[in-house]
Design an enzyme around this catalytic site. Structure first.
Site, PDB file in Angstrom:
ATOM      1  N   ASN A 151      10.992   6.339   0.867  1.00 33.70           N
ATOM      2  CA  ASN A 151      10.796   4.994   0.264  1.00 33.70           C
ATOM      3  C   ASN A 151      10.075   4.323  -0.726  1.00 33.70           C
ATOM      4  O   ASN A 151       9.751   3.708  -0.840  1.00 33.70           O
ATOM      5  CB  ASN A 151       8.866   4.170   1.243  1.00 33.70           C
ATOM      6  CG  ASN A 151       8.113   5.501   0.420  1.00 33.70           C
ATOM      7  OD1 ASN A 151       7.788   5.735  -0.217  1.00 33.70           O
ATOM      8  ND2 ASN A 151       7.036   5.820   1.291  1.00 33.70           N
ATOM      9  N   ARG A 289      -0.888   4.388  -7.868  1.00 30.22           N
ATOM     10  CA  ARG A 289      -2.085   4.860  -7.493  1.00 30.22           C
ATOM     11  C   ARG A 289      -3.412   3.916  -7.945  1.00 30.22           C
ATOM     12  O   ARG A 289      -3.061   3.702  -9.020  1.00 30.22           O
ATOM     13  CB  ARG A 289      -2.049   6.492  -7.790  1.00 30.22           C
ATOM     14  CG  ARG A 289      -1.549   7.144  -6.621  1.00 30.22           C
ATOM     15  CD  ARG A 289      -1.949   7.660  -5.418  1.00 30.22           C
ATOM     16  NE  ARG A 289      -1.153   7.609  -4.482  1.00 30.22           N
ATOM     17  CZ  ARG A 289       0.090   7.296  -3.860  1.00 30.22           C
ATOM     18  NH1 ARG A 289       0.267   5.951  -4.399  1.00 30.22           N
ATOM     19  NH2 ARG A 289       0.410   8.292  -3.237  1.00 30.22           N
ATOM     20  N   GLN A 318      -9.125   4.570   0.174  1.00 31.43           N
ATOM     21  CA  GLN A 318      -8.535   4.018   0.735  1.00 31.43           C
ATOM     22  C   GLN A 318      -8.488   4.145   2.159  1.00 31.43           C
ATOM     23  O   GLN A 318      -8.689   5.028   2.413  1.00 31.43           O
ATOM     24  CB  GLN A 318      -6.784   3.790   0.849  1.00 31.43           C
ATOM     25  CG  GLN A 318      -6.386   3.336  -1.111  1.00 31.43           C
ATOM     26  CD  GLN A 318      -4.974   3.230  -0.670  1.00 31.43           C
ATOM     27  OE1 GLN A 318      -3.680   2.871  -1.901  1.00 31.43           O
ATOM     28  NE2 GLN A 318      -4.427   4.293  -0.023  1.00 31.43           N
ATOM     29  N   HIS A 337      -2.552  -0.964   1.611  1.00 33.30           N
ATOM     30  CA  HIS A 337      -1.571  -0.325   0.809  1.00 33.30           C
ATOM     31  C   HIS A 337       0.198   0.332   1.737  1.00 33.30           C
ATOM     32  O   HIS A 337       0.097   0.881   2.926  1.00 33.30           O
ATOM     33  CB  HIS A 337      -1.996   1.584   0.084  1.00 33.30           C
ATOM     34  CG  HIS A 337      -1.207   2.221  -0.095  1.00 33.30           C
ATOM     35  ND1 HIS A 337      -0.977   3.969  -0.316  1.00 33.30           N
ATOM     36  CD2 HIS A 337       0.277   2.089  -0.539  1.00 33.30           C
ATOM     37  CE1 HIS A 337      -0.545   4.169  -1.339  1.00 33.30           C
ATOM     38  NE2 HIS A 337       0.334   3.254  -0.911  1.00 33.30           N
TER      39      HIS A 337
END
Length: 390
Positions: A151, A289, A318, A337
């Site tokens: 990705n 991050r 998260q 995210h």
């Protein structure tokens, strides 16, 4: 037979999709630079489906159960870290394999690893394995793998979108439309052209370099810093200026995008001191991050005007709590995210996850570029990108 514990994000609020906005995905022949796409022996899903949520199961159930393995899928990961905590905690005790995502990370801490005596393999369905305590995995001889490059372009596209949305003040202008307004002056009072600006990336690996390539046609001045300098021909092609460190680069930039992994050298990098050296009114984009930036330093910089905007889709922890200050700080463009979890990316990271599992169960080598930790040390992509505390 193995027990595979898979932690994925929840299904859509209205239920798992029965149809999709598009009928198919474009066919890719490979990644930039020549790395081949994931090539498992087979897949049990249709590319373009929602695979990263609980009901999607990364398309793994049939494959695993036909081989006699057990698959447990849950989104319940945030307990007190004991066997009385989350489903993840309870099921971890006898799990052989854990699969998790950066988007909904099951934090494999040293304490959790100590309570999982059978654990042999931790797979990241995506890119970025910092939710695994790599030092503890090394000490235990656990293999850590991720689907490198699956990705990277998805995230690079997201970065470019966020840069443009911040510089052009897109989100407040869109809000004006939703609210029934038409005050053009309010919309353009913080809107600028990207053309001519100086844009720098912290790290120029697969994602950072893809960002640079996509920004070059905007007639911007491009900068980068990385522990591995790019080839001279790439620097010439894109007109790149190399800086030996982030501290050296950021004073020259109007936009800084962070595309580095989280490790001891990058944790807390963007603190009050570093942000103070940036140009007043610079934009900071962080899809890497959250802990690479000091949470409260970012808020202070936006409130003071030192930063004109901050955008990203990475948080800590998260999912982010409802009172996380990044939800309400001024001039932000935060998303959950999602940058690397488009339906296009999911087809690749689901296929790559299966490829890793096939190799593991068949006793054949996992692709070198997928490896983060193996044989008691950093390996493959991990040796190139990460550092440890030991």
């Amino acid at each position: 037979m193995a027990k595979v514990l898979c932690v994925l994000y929840d299904d859509p609020i209205d239920g798992y999709p029965t149809s999709y906005a598009r009928d198919s995905l474009p066919e890719l022949t490979g990644y930039p630079g020549g790395q081949t796409l994931p090539h498992p022996q087979g897949i049990d899903f249709t590319p373009g489906q929602l695979l990263g949520s609980v009901s999607g199961e990364l398309g793994l159930r049939r494959f695993l159960e036909e081989r006699g393995h057990t698959l447990v899928v849950t989104s319940d990961k945030d307990g007190d870290g004991t066997e009385n905590g989350s489903v993840f905690d309870r099921e971890l005790a006898d799990a052989d394999v854990v699969i998790s995502q950066p988007f909904w990370p099951a934090y494999l801490t040293a304490e959790r690893i100590a309570r999982a005596p059978k654990l042999k393999l931790a797979v990241t369905a995506g890119i970025g394995s910092d939710h695994v305590d790599l030092d503890a995995a090394i000490a235990r001889g656990i293999t850590v793998a991720e689907v490198t490059y699956c990705n990277s372009i998805s995230v690079a596209e997201h970065v470019v979108m966020m840069i443009l949305s911040q510089v052009r003040n897109y989100l407040p202008a869109y809000r004006t439309v939703l609210d029934g307004g038409w005050n053009i002056a309010d919309c353009v009072a913080r809107s600028y052209d990207l053309e001519g600006m100086h844009v720098g990336t912290v790290a120029a690996g697969r994602i950072g370099l893809a960002v640079l390539r996509r920004l070059a046609p905007f007639d911007v001045h491009l900068h980068y810093t990385d522990r591995h300098r790019l080839p001279e021909e790439v620097e010439r092609e894109l007109g790149l200026t190399f800086h030996p460190s982030t501290a050296d680069m950021v004073p020259h930039c109007d936009v800084v995008t962070v595309n580095a992994p989280l490790h001891p050298e990058t944790e807390g990098l963007f603190d009050d001191k570093l942000i103070a050296t940036m140009r007043r009114g610079a934009y900071l984009i962080n899809t890497a991050r959250a802990r690479i930036a000091d949470r409260d330093a970012v808020v202070r910089a936006l409130e003071s005007g030192q930063l004109a905007g901050y955008a990203g889709d990475v948080w800590y922890p998260q999912p982010a709590p409802a009172d996380h200050p990044w939800r309400t700080m001024p001039h932000h463009g935060m998303t959950p995210h999602i940058s690397g979890s488009s339906l296009s990316a999911q087809a690749r990271y689901a296929a790559g996850t299966r490829e890793i599992l096939e190799a593991w169960f068949d006793g054949t080598p996992i692709r070198e570029e997928y490896l983060i930790v193996q044989g008691g040390g950093l390996a493959g992509a991990g040796a190139h990108s990460y550092s440890t505390r030991t």
